[in-house]
Structure formats: C-alpha cells, structure tokens
Design an enzyme around this catalytic site. Structure first.
Site, mmCIF file in Angstrom:
data_model
loop_
_atom_site.group_PDB
_atom_site.id
_atom_site.type_symbol
_atom_site.label_atom_id
_atom_site.label_comp_id
_atom_site.label_asym_id
_atom_site.label_seq_id
_atom_site.Cartn_x
_atom_site.Cartn_y
_atom_site.Cartn_z
ATOM 1 N N ARG A 398 62.518 75.631 61.434
ATOM 2 C CA ARG A 398 63.446 74.567 61.020
ATOM 3 C C ARG A 398 64.772 74.634 61.777
ATOM 4 O O ARG A 398 65.823 74.935 61.210
ATOM 5 C CB ARG A 398 63.693 74.616 59.514
ATOM 6 N N ASP A 468 63.898 75.872 78.797
ATOM 7 C CA ASP A 468 63.735 77.072 79.614
ATOM 8 C C ASP A 468 62.869 78.032 78.807
ATOM 9 O O ASP A 468 63.323 78.625 77.825
ATOM 10 C CB ASP A 468 65.096 77.697 79.922
#
Length: 575
Positions: A398, A468
């Site tokens: 979350r 990334d």
C-alpha cells in the site's frame, strides 16, 4: 521588538499586525462530537464493490471497499495562477542584509533558506522604508535583502527570513518552504500575487480567487484555511497533556498553534486535532517537534485543518490496529512537510465518510511496522486527494492503495516489498493523474511489484513516470510504459486543484531528497531514510518495530532551544 526569524520562520509582518489587532477582514490566508476512529475501517462508505482483498498477500485490513469516484469532481476552486507581471518594487530597501540563499535552488534539505519575504500589505514593525517604490504591487518581487513591503515599511535590518516565503496577496503566515533562498529567489516571484519558493518552484495566487492555505499550497486541499481567524495558542512544554501541551492546544477549534519549545512529545494515547486548526510546526525552535508513542486522528471533531513541519511517529506502543495518521471524516485538510512513520495498521490512512479535499505535499510516509504482518503505507481511498512531491519508503504494501479521484505528482516510492502503488484493486471507478514519479526498487522489493492490482476501471493519465528495478547502487531507471490492466487515457483529468511547476521524474527525485518531510532540521530517522534512497537499491528494510533501526531512543535526539525573547509579542493580543 527583537527580530526573531528563527522562530517566526517567515511570518509576514502584515500578519503580525492583523493578528494583534484582531482584524478579520483582509486577513487573506494569514491566518458535532465523535470518538477517535483511529485507523480507518476497511469497510468504508464507498459505493463500489466491497470486500476485495489485495491479491498479493497483504493479510491485514485489505478487504477495504472501493471508493468509486465516477467523473472527476470539479470542486476545489480555481487553479493557482502563476502569470502576470511583477510590480515595480523590484528590490527591498536599505534595511536588511541580503539572504544568503537568495538565488533559490535546492537547499540540501537540512536548513531553511535566508531569503526575504515579499509582502502585499500593511506596515512591518520598526524599520526603514523599502526603496524603489516600496514592494511589488501585487505579490511583486523580493530582492536579495529583507522584506519588500507593498507600500509598507521593512522591518529593522530587513529581517532576512529563515525558511521565508514570497507572500501572495492574502496568503497564509507561518513560513513557507524551507530551502536556500527562503521565500522569493533573486528576482522573486512573477505573477499577480504569485511567488517563487526557495526551492525554485513557481506558484501563485490568482487575483480574486479565495486565498490559499499558504503560499505554494497546491492540490485539492490548497484552499484549507485552518485557524485563520482563530486565537494564537502557544505550546510551552513537551508534556503529554495539560496546560501548555500540544494535546491541549489542538483540543479546541479555531486556533493557530505555535511552539515555544522543540523536542520529543511522548504520548500514551491518541491525539484528536479539532477543526479549524493551523499547526505551525515551523515555529518550533531547535530541532523542531516529534510526536512519538501513538497516533494522531482527524475525525468528526476535525476538518479544515493545516498541519506543517512536524513528525508523527506512532510505533510499537501505539494502539493496535490504528494508524499513525488517520483521516476518517470531514473535509479540507492540508499536510505540508510532515514526516509520518511507524503505523500499526496504516501509516497514513484516508478512509471514511464525507472525507474530501486533501493535500499531502512534501510529506514522508515511512516504515509501517510489521510485527503483526501488516506494514503498510496506507489507504488513500476517500474523497478527492493530492499527493505531491512526497515519499513512500520501507512499507511492505500500500504505497499507497489508491482509489477515487486523485493526483499523484512528482513523488518517489522506495523499497516496498509486495506491493508498490496499488491501482484500485476494485471494480469501482478511479481517475488518476500519475505524473513525474520515480519508482526505485530496494532490497525488500519483489520483482515486478512497483504497480499492482490494476483493474480496467482504474483510469490513469500517465506521463514521465520512471522505474529503476536493478538495485545496483546507481540511478539508471527507464521510462515506465506498462500500466498492466489499468485503462490509460491520453489526456490529463482536468482537476481544478492543479499543480504548478511540475518537475521531471529526475528533478522530482532530487527535490524529494533535498526537501521532503519536516526538513527545516531533519532528525536521525529522516536522515536515515534519505540515505537509503541515495543507496539506489542497496539499503532499506521492512522493520518489525522501530527498534530495528538502531537509533538511540528510536527517534534520536531532537534538540530544544530557548525561544528568543519577544518572538511572538506581536501576536500576544490574540493568544
């Protein structure tokens, strides 16, 4: 009166005057009982399909109901304007040393800038007049020294402000963004009543529009007025309760809460912030304010609240199944430069009935504790909300669970575990502007988890988001193009809240590193989190409790400092 900018953190002189005199007209933005619901109940007042758990092992209260948003709501007012020409007052007067960071840029995050404040009205106390026609006519430009007043007078010595702001005709007091350059950069803000933050972000106030919460307030909560016409109440000690405590200060409505003390406030039970409150954490001396030991709730007693520059760290001794910060009822909330950590249910949960118009900007949502297998950033699923230039870090899942009408702009996610950004996880409709964000995998992050639980009813305008994923210690991400089963739209949702001066994902990452959280003086916890980001994949962990960080006292040392003599004398008549 002594010139105490370390405490005032950019309070404009005209606001001193109107507070002292008790004038309500022209303040601009200068200024039913219920129990604490704590953590949001994952049932929560939505009209879409309830009971849909996350698909990836979040065992806690993942069965939250979806918040169906339908079409984008046009409430929230007129977008902030940045246009218009600056007035004639191009430089401040002879009073005042130039601000050391008056050319703007980024600050490194640890200290406020010392640039001046451009004001639009009223006389500042004691000092010579500004030259070159006084201040700018409507917001104007602050030069490299002191305050440039709009026909007013500059304070003695010009008072180059710490963490100051370029004031915008009817904007709030109590400081602006921390950062080298303080308020206006050299050349200041352009626009009719506009301002430029010390970090180089341009923002402004449209003439005739309702006043912003403070200069550079953005998003759906930007019009929150807080304690604008309330009394000024001083926090004079670090006690959990009683006269002079923070708990007492926020226990009644219609207040501007300032701090005569810095340090750690250890609390044993949750604090409820009442309605029409402005918590001005930037006024605290020393290392600022940390609230540790339990959470802070915004419920039926709350609403129209501004909270700035404080740290809320719940931790292992907080109430079970509660959030570090919970917003469960009412409307209009602005959180700016708030560091939130160690929730036992959610770290930040926005979930409830009638909740609307919220902004979280320059905030940290960090390290939901996992001692009950429920480390979460939290639910963001009620009302219209904005998450701007903020950081989610070291939360298992979350980050956030996002639903409804919202914008997620120029923010950073780092080292989640099972779920990064949860796109809806419900059949209810969500409409999101997702722009200029960076998703960086850390040691805990599962492969392919930066965006999860997408549904075709999650409509997203996605632009310049980067990921990334290689955890190699270098920033070498790539443009994110796969939004899985979410429905990608080709035009941004026309949310009137708006975010000015959007950054690229790379610029946003640097901005977050430099400025996010209660960054006037960063504490040991926030410094640790920033260093984790800078490791680009090699540092970070999901913690069982705050003990795992190995920081003395868990929150480190937060220095106090004596409040300078007379710092709030001008406000005394209203306190």
């Amino acid at each position: 009166m002594p010139l105490i900018m370390n405490l005032l953190r950019g309070v404009p002189a005209r606001c001193w005057m109107v507070f002292s005199l008790g004038i309500s007209a022209g303040l601009g933005a200068c200024s039913g009982p219920s129990t604490d619901t704590g953590a949001s109940s994952d049932a929560g007042g939505s009209h879409s399909t309830a009971g849909q758990a996350e698909t990836g092992g979040d065992a806690g209260s993942g069965a939250s109901a979806g918040k169906g948003a339908g079409a984008a709501d046009a409430t929230g007012g007129t977008a902030a304007a940045t246009g218009g020409a600056a007035g004639t007052g191009t430089t401040s007067g002879t009073g005042g040393a130039p601000g050391t960071g008056a050319t703007g840029g980024t600050s490194g995050g640890s200290s406020p800038g010392t640039g001046g404040i451009s004001e639009t009205g009223g006389a500042a106390p004691t000092g010579g007049r500004s030259s070159t026609g006084g201040g700018a006519s409507t917001g104007g430009r602050s030069g490299t020294a002191g305050r440039s007043g709009a026909g007013g007078t500059a304070p003695t010595g010009g008072e180059s402000g710490t963490g100051g702001i370029s004031e915008t005709g009817g904007a709030a007091p109590m400081g602006g963004r921390a950062g080298t350059g303080g308020g206006a950069n050299t050349g200041g803000a352009t626009g009719a009543g506009g301002s430029t933050s010390g970090t180089g972000l341009a923002c402004g106030q449209e003439p005739g529009a309702p006043p912003l919460a403070f200069p550079c307030a953005e998003g759906f909560g930007r019009m929150t007025s807080g304690g604008r016409r309330g009394e000024v109440v001083h926090v004079t000690n670090l006690d959990d309760s009683g006269a002079g405590s923070f708990r007492d200060a926020v226990s009644q409505s219609n207040r501007i809460v300032v701090f005569d003390v810095g340090g750690v406030i250890n609390i044993s039970t949750r604090i409820v912030v009442h309605e029409n409150i402005y918590v001005a954490g930037q006024t605290a001396p020393g290392g600022g304010i940390t609230i540790y030991g339990n959470g802070v709730a915004f419920n039926g007693d709350s609403g129209n609240d501004i909270v700035r520059y404080i740290r809320i760290r719940m931790g292992k001794n907080g109430d079970s199944e509660k959030d570090a910060v919970a917003v469960s009822e009412r409307q209009d909330y602005m959180f700016d430069h708030v560091s939130i950590s160690w929730g036992r249910d959610g770290t930040l949960d926005v979930n409830g009935t009638g909740v609307d118009n919220l902004t979280f900007q320059e905030c940290i949502i960090a390290q939901g504790i996992n001692n009950s297998n429920h480390s979460t950033g939290g639910l963001m699923q009620s009302g219209k909300w904005s998450m701007i230039r903020s950081l989610y870090i070291d939360n298992k899942t979350r980050n956030p669970k996002a639903r409804g009408t919202h914008e997620f702009i120029n923010s950073v996610l780092y080292n989640w575990a099972e779920h990064g950004y949860i796109m809806g996880d419900t059949s209810g409709v969500s409409e999101c502007n997702l722009v200029g964000n960076y998703f960086i995998y850390g040691p805990s992050s599962n492969s392919g988890s930066h965006i999860t639980d997408t549904t075709p009813t999650f409509y997203v305008y996605a632009d310049d988001n980067w990921v990334d994923s290689n955890k190699n210690g270098q920033l070498d991400g790539s443009l994110l193009t796969d939004y899985k089963t979410a429905t990608v739209v080709d035009r941004a949702f026309d949310y009137p809240a708006g975010v000015t001066g959007k950054l690229s994902a790379q610029e946003a990452l640097q901005y977050v590193i430099d400025h996010v959280g209660a960054s006037i003086v960063r504490d040991a916890v926030d410094e640790m989190l920033i260093q984790q980001i800078l490791s680009y994949g090699t540092q970070g962990r999901i913690i069982d409790t705050e003990d795992d960080n190995g920081i003395a006292g868990n929150v480190g040392t937060v220095a106090n400092a004596a409040p300078p003599q007379g710092a709030w004398m001008a406000l005394g008549a209203s306190a």
